[in-house]
Write an enzyme that holds these catalytic residues in place. Sequence first.
Site, PDB file in Angstrom:
ATOM      1  N   TRP A 189       0.707  -1.087   0.046  1.00 32.80           N
ATOM      2  CA  TRP A 189      -0.058   0.083   0.020  1.00 32.80           C
ATOM      3  C   TRP A 189       0.959   1.261   0.021  1.00 32.80           C
ATOM      4  O   TRP A 189       1.902   1.278   0.802  1.00 32.80           O
ATOM      5  CB  TRP A 189      -0.786   0.050   1.013  1.00 32.80           C
ATOM      6  CG  TRP A 189      -1.752   1.417   1.314  1.00 32.80           C
ATOM      7  CD1 TRP A 189      -2.724   1.828   0.376  1.00 32.80           C
ATOM      8  CD2 TRP A 189      -1.170   2.700   1.970  1.00 32.80           C
ATOM      9  NE1 TRP A 189      -2.967   3.160   0.987  1.00 32.80           N
ATOM     10  CE2 TRP A 189      -2.171   3.543   1.859  1.00 32.80           C
ATOM     11  CE3 TRP A 189      -0.294   2.813   2.925  1.00 32.80           C
ATOM     12  CZ2 TRP A 189      -2.168   4.963   2.193  1.00 32.80           C
ATOM     13  CZ3 TRP A 189      -0.367   4.106   3.632  1.00 32.80           C
ATOM     14  CH2 TRP A 189      -1.077   4.918   3.169  1.00 32.80           C
ATOM     15  N   GLU A 230      -3.043  -2.734  -2.338  1.00 28.84           N
ATOM     16  CA  GLU A 230      -4.220  -2.273  -1.808  1.00 28.84           C
ATOM     17  C   GLU A 230      -4.580  -0.993  -2.279  1.00 28.84           C
ATOM     18  O   GLU A 230      -3.835   0.057  -2.130  1.00 28.84           O
ATOM     19  CB  GLU A 230      -3.938  -2.325  -0.153  1.00 28.84           C
ATOM     20  CG  GLU A 230      -5.076  -1.662   0.547  1.00 28.84           C
ATOM     21  CD  GLU A 230      -4.691  -1.565   1.976  1.00 28.84           C
ATOM     22  OE1 GLU A 230      -3.524  -1.791   2.411  1.00 28.84           O
ATOM     23  OE2 GLU A 230      -5.756  -1.122   2.817  1.00 28.84           O
ATOM     24  N   LYS A 232      -7.282   2.720  -2.566  1.00 30.55           N
ATOM     25  CA  LYS A 232      -7.715   3.533  -1.469  1.00 30.55           C
ATOM     26  C   LYS A 232      -8.567   4.576  -2.215  1.00 30.55           C
ATOM     27  O   LYS A 232      -8.184   4.810  -3.354  1.00 30.55           O
ATOM     28  CB  LYS A 232      -6.820   3.935  -0.497  1.00 30.55           C
ATOM     29  CG  LYS A 232      -7.110   4.791   0.635  1.00 30.55           C
ATOM     30  CD  LYS A 232      -6.193   4.988   1.415  1.00 30.55           C
ATOM     31  CE  LYS A 232      -6.517   5.719   2.887  1.00 30.55           C
ATOM     32  NZ  LYS A 232      -5.410   6.001   3.669  1.00 30.55           N
ATOM     33  N   ASP A 263      -9.784  -3.115   1.667  1.00 29.49           N
ATOM     34  CA  ASP A 263      -9.872  -2.186   2.909  1.00 29.49           C
ATOM     35  C   ASP A 263     -11.563  -1.833   3.112  1.00 29.49           C
ATOM     36  O   ASP A 263     -11.554  -1.016   2.380  1.00 29.49           O
ATOM     37  CB  ASP A 263      -8.643  -1.362   3.211  1.00 29.49           C
ATOM     38  CG  ASP A 263      -8.785  -0.713   4.593  1.00 29.49           C
ATOM     39  OD1 ASP A 263      -9.576  -0.286   5.129  1.00 29.49           O
ATOM     40  OD2 ASP A 263      -7.579  -0.733   4.868  1.00 29.49           O
ATOM     41  N   HIS A 266     -11.895   1.936   2.855  1.00 34.80           N
ATOM     42  CA  HIS A 266     -11.291   2.585   1.570  1.00 34.80           C
ATOM     43  C   HIS A 266     -12.426   2.876   0.496  1.00 34.80           C
ATOM     44  O   HIS A 266     -11.897   3.185  -0.725  1.00 34.80           O
ATOM     45  CB  HIS A 266     -10.250   1.838   1.078  1.00 34.80           C
ATOM     46  CG  HIS A 266      -9.001   1.999   1.744  1.00 34.80           C
ATOM     47  ND1 HIS A 266      -7.530   1.370   1.660  1.00 34.80           N
ATOM     48  CD2 HIS A 266      -8.854   2.415   2.918  1.00 34.80           C
ATOM     49  CE1 HIS A 266      -6.874   1.537   2.658  1.00 34.80           C
ATOM     50  NE2 HIS A 266      -7.413   2.258   3.407  1.00 34.80           N
ATOM     51  N   HIS A 290      -8.524  -6.213   4.645  1.00 35.04           N
ATOM     52  CA  HIS A 290      -8.318  -5.366   5.610  1.00 35.04           C
ATOM     53  C   HIS A 290      -9.736  -5.032   6.219  1.00 35.04           C
ATOM     54  O   HIS A 290     -10.125  -4.071   5.990  1.00 35.04           O
ATOM     55  CB  HIS A 290      -7.617  -4.080   5.414  1.00 35.04           C
ATOM     56  CG  HIS A 290      -5.961  -4.343   5.118  1.00 35.04           C
ATOM     57  ND1 HIS A 290      -5.199  -3.152   4.918  1.00 35.04           N
ATOM     58  CD2 HIS A 290      -5.247  -5.470   5.321  1.00 35.04           C
ATOM     59  CE1 HIS A 290      -3.928  -3.706   5.004  1.00 35.04           C
ATOM     60  NE2 HIS A 290      -4.022  -5.209   5.272  1.00 35.04           N
ATOM     61  N   ASP A 298     -11.677   7.589   6.423  1.00 31.02           N
ATOM     62  CA  ASP A 298     -10.914   6.465   6.921  1.00 31.02           C
ATOM     63  C   ASP A 298     -10.400   6.290   8.049  1.00 31.02           C
ATOM     64  O   ASP A 298      -9.103   6.573   8.299  1.00 31.02           O
ATOM     65  CB  ASP A 298      -9.904   6.113   5.602  1.00 31.02           C
ATOM     66  CG  ASP A 298      -8.805   5.243   5.941  1.00 31.02           C
ATOM     67  OD1 ASP A 298      -9.762   4.035   6.568  1.00 31.02           O
ATOM     68  OD2 ASP A 298      -7.800   5.349   5.653  1.00 31.02           O
ATOM     69  N   ASP A 300     -10.196   4.119  10.677  1.00 36.60           N
ATOM     70  CA  ASP A 300      -9.745   3.167  11.405  1.00 36.60           C
ATOM     71  C   ASP A 300     -10.248   2.837  12.632  1.00 36.60           C
ATOM     72  O   ASP A 300      -9.375   2.419  13.534  1.00 36.60           O
ATOM     73  CB  ASP A 300      -8.266   3.001  10.945  1.00 36.60           C
ATOM     74  CG  ASP A 300      -7.755   3.304   9.690  1.00 36.60           C
ATOM     75  OD1 ASP A 300      -7.856   2.255   8.834  1.00 36.60           O
ATOM     76  OD2 ASP A 300      -7.497   4.312   9.378  1.00 36.60           O
ATOM     77  N   ASP A 330      -7.113  -4.085  10.119  1.00 35.08           N
ATOM     78  CA  ASP A 330      -6.740  -2.734   9.824  1.00 35.08           C
ATOM     79  C   ASP A 330      -7.582  -1.670  10.564  1.00 35.08           C
ATOM     80  O   ASP A 330      -8.268  -1.276   9.839  1.00 35.08           O
ATOM     81  CB  ASP A 330      -6.429  -2.512   8.452  1.00 35.08           C
ATOM     82  CG  ASP A 330      -5.535  -1.263   8.291  1.00 35.08           C
ATOM     83  OD1 ASP A 330      -5.032  -0.801   9.196  1.00 35.08           O
ATOM     84  OD2 ASP A 330      -5.395  -1.033   6.976  1.00 35.08           O
TER      85      ASP A 330
HETATM   86  C1  RNT Z   1      -3.659   2.877   4.634  1.00 38.45           C
HETATM   87  C2  RNT Z   1      -4.053   1.421   4.474  1.00 38.45           C
HETATM   88  C3  RNT Z   1      -2.831   0.470   4.923  1.00 38.45           C
HETATM   89  C4  RNT Z   1      -2.324   0.991   6.304  1.00 38.45           C
HETATM   90  C5  RNT Z   1      -1.295  -0.033   6.944  1.00 38.45           C
HETATM   91  C6  RNT Z   1      -0.515   0.778   8.045  1.00 38.45           C
HETATM   92  O1  RNT Z   1      -5.017   3.667   4.430  1.00 38.45           O
HETATM   93  O2  RNT Z   1      -5.324   0.671   4.864  1.00 38.45           O
HETATM   94  O3  RNT Z   1      -3.123  -0.752   4.998  1.00 38.45           O
HETATM   95  O4  RNT Z   1      -3.295   0.971   7.065  1.00 38.45           O
HETATM   96  O5  RNT Z   1      -0.479  -0.646   5.892  1.00 38.45           O
HETATM   97 ZN    ZN Z   2      -5.483  -1.182   4.973  1.00 43.38          ZN
END
Ligand code: RNT
Ligand code: ZN
Length: 423
Positions: A189, A230, A232, A263, A266, A290, A298, A300, A330
């Site tokens: 990523w 990955e 986003k 993810d 994302h 993720h 985003d 998390d 994640d």
């Molecule tokens: C970032 C991505 C990625 C990170 C990690 C730390 O938006 O989701 O996966 O969260 O690599």
């Molecule tokens: Zn991620």
Amino acid sequence: MGKQTKSIEQAYRLAKERYAALGVNTDQALKTLAKVPVSLHCWQGDDVGGFENFGATLGGGLVATGNYPGKARTPDELRADAAKAFSLIPGKHRFNLHAFYGEFHGKKVERDEIEPKHFKNWIAWAKELGVGLDFNPTCFSHPKAASGFTLSHPNKAIRAFWIEHCRRAREIGAAMGCALGTPAVTNVWIPDGMKDTPADRRGPRERLVEALDAVFAKKLNPRHNLDAIEGKLFGIGAESYTVGMHEFYLGYAVQHQILVCLDAGHYHPTESLADKISSVLCFVPAILLHVSRGVRWDSDHVVTLTDELYAIAQELVRGGYLDRTHIGLDFFDASINRVAAWVIGTRNMLRALCFALVEPHARYKQLERAGDYTARLALMEEAKSLPFGAVWDFHCLRQGVPVGEAWLAEVKAYEQNVQRQRQ
Ligand code: RNT
Ligand code: ZN
């Protein structure tokens, strides 16, 4: 046998009968559940800090908010915290490392110099615990990423630096997979993007294709390493343009038959990750998830038992995709106990899978094929209050981990005796 144990077993027996009447074998479901690994992300343990000691702060549009005491400051502390979390989660799982969690012993080892030897303690630890490892190049929190570009950087030397870093990350993943007898998923990523409307959307994307070709040029044994990429939608400071958006990586992954990482934080808030699984898996061999929880941006957040989480688990089970899906988490929440964050998120992922495994989905499909959408809806709604909690509790009991909220007392004690001593 304790009174509590007895009542958990009793409740399970009743639940098992109830599910059997719907054609569901709960013993079988729990056998399947026990074999599903979830990859715990190391970065929840220290707010995505890493151990490089370059003095770099978290970058790349990632933000961990909160200041809860007791975060892991060293690899040994992080390993101890993760082991504590593992002991409170049913099943055998995995641990997902970022490149800047290597052990460099105070030396300045540049990102384009990292080697498997910097991860030998991690590998030894994983072997002892019987868990697999996964890996990620770290293309953020670094002066050469400060412009907001890495693999797609306009400067050739900076691009080459990040290409070399990612190449080495794959080799480290392969070394981990080889040592542990289970392939590491190495996930790329990058934060590349722009805050404001770009004049050239094409240039960075074409450069990224070329850079990825260089990163993945060397074929590695898939029994040791699996490659994932990955995408986003946007990040903080990259609101207007993300070079590696979903469509970009989906195209690349399909073309090269590597894994695409989805993810949950994302996409546009009304998009469902769950709905993408059966689409993407028509065209790529496997996926990496993720599992996260976006809140407005985003952000998390720790994974909770939401409709979206149920939907993801249901797709994996109903579609028969468990063996083509690598489940990772994640999120990074620094406002609560970090070990608890892992435990809550991972137990929820497994709880959602437990629910999906015991719902009468074969029956739903029959009804659907027969066109009886009334009965399909009725059964799906009734299933929501079936006694699946009793099945989950029994699973925890059988796997030798605390049932219900009993794990919390263990984390509280650990916080008092270990984490708070770190101040
Ligand atoms: C970032 C991505 C990625 C990170 C990690 C730390 O938006 O989701 O996966 O969260 O690599
Ligand atoms: Zn991620």
